[in-house]
Design a protein around this motif. Structure first.
Motif: not given
Lengths: 196, 130
Positions: A155-173
């Motif tokens: 999030f902070d370094i790569q600037g990936i939005p919460h929703a995309e991080i949630a999809r990648i990590l397979k966890v909820s937003e």
């Protein structure tokens, strides 16, 4: 940032060609995502050689797994998932293997040119303080749990939005936001002595 | 004094520009292709078969334990079914043999030529006459 639900995957063509054995198409995918994945792995491992070896493993794994890639997510999300999982597994093994300390990390990570503002170069005192702050920031990052460091990196370094991080990590937003919140609190407390 | 969350975010965002040195990915691709060629060469033969099987198994995720359990069960069943069972033998009481056993002389074979095989015309009382 690709949105899996709304857009066709822009990498469909390259992925299809790579799946049919076109190594140049896979090279194009490496060149497209290599830098981002390098940043992810490097900020998670803090070690250049480990980053290089892991990146080789990640792309080799992706290449061999392409026949099983069903396109349920974008290629970007899929390869990020591979990268995050492999990096987390690597960090667990490394911790068990050697109990790595900060002294084992790359000198370059402790001396990150990205944090050195050119305007401070003329001011040795400010530059010294910035170096100290940078060192503390890296130490604080490494004191985070792997789960927290992952979301901060993404999030902070790569600037990936919460929703995309949630999809990648397979966890909820909500989980992503909660991890970020606690990670930020931890970083704040670690840096408070060095903040003016 | 504590930095704010925004300040921490700004500080961390500076690390976004961290990149490998110029030309890094040229060497990276060369090494990657060498690796693929070496893997292809290795994949021929029994070692390759084993690697592929291991890779397939590790890709299964949590369900691999179900597969492993099923495989172990099947192996045990096959072993039980095919293992040769010894026949049950009831021990009999034995008595010690204390006399010499002699092999019998073969019975003398009568010479057919010496025999009179003509039909007999005389019969005894109650016997059929030819």
């Amino acid at each position: 940032m690709p949105d899996d639900s709304l857009q066709p995957d822009p990498d469909d063509d390259l992925v299809a060609r790579a799946r049919n054995g076109d190594t140049r198409a896979f090279d194009a995918l490496i060149l497209k995502y290599g830098e981002k994945l390098y940043g992810l792995v490097y900020n998670m491992t803090s070690h250049k050689e480990d980053t290089h070896d892991l990146l080789q493993d990640i792309f080799a794994k992706a290449y061999h797994s392409l026949p099983r890639f069903r396109g349920q997510s974008s290629f970007y999300t899929w390869i990020y998932q591979i990268a995050v999982n492999m990096t987390l597994n690597f960090l667990k093994k490394r911790k068990r293997r050697s109990g790595m300390s900060l002294n084992d990390l790359d000198a370059s990570f402790q001396d990150d040119p990205a944090l050195v503002d050119a305007s401070h170069l003329a001011n040795p005192e400010k530059q010294s303080k910035l170096h100290e702050l940078q060192k503390r920031l890296n130490e604080a990052m490494l004191s985070l749990s792997e789960a927290h460091r992952t979301v901060v990196t993404m999030f902070d370094i790569q600037g990936i939005p919460h929703a995309e991080i949630a999809r990648i990590l397979k966890v909820s937003e909500g989980t992503v936001r909660s991890r970020l919140h606690y990670a930020h609190l931890h970083l704040q407390s670690k840096l408070q002595d060095y903040w003016e | 004094m504590k930095p704010t969350v925004e300040e921490i975010g700004t500080l961390l965002a500076l690390k976004r520009h961290e990149r490998p040195e110029d030309g890094y990915f040229d060497g990276f691709l060369r090494e990657f292709h060498q690796r693929l060629r070496a893997e292809e060469a290795q994949q021929k033969g029994l070692a390759g078969w084993w690697r592929k099987t291991s890779a397939w198994f590790s890709d299964l995720g949590a369900s691999k334990w179900a597969y492993a359990g099923g495989l172990a069960y099947a192996t045990i069943v096959v072993l039980v079914m095919t293992f040769p069972r010894g026949q049950e033998v009831i021990p009999t009481a034995t008595t010690p043999v204390n006399h010499e056993v002699r092999s019998l002389e073969p019975a003398a074979v009568e010479q057919l030529d010496a025999l009179d095989l003509r039909p007999s015309t005389k019969g005894r009382t109650g016997e059929q006459e030819f």
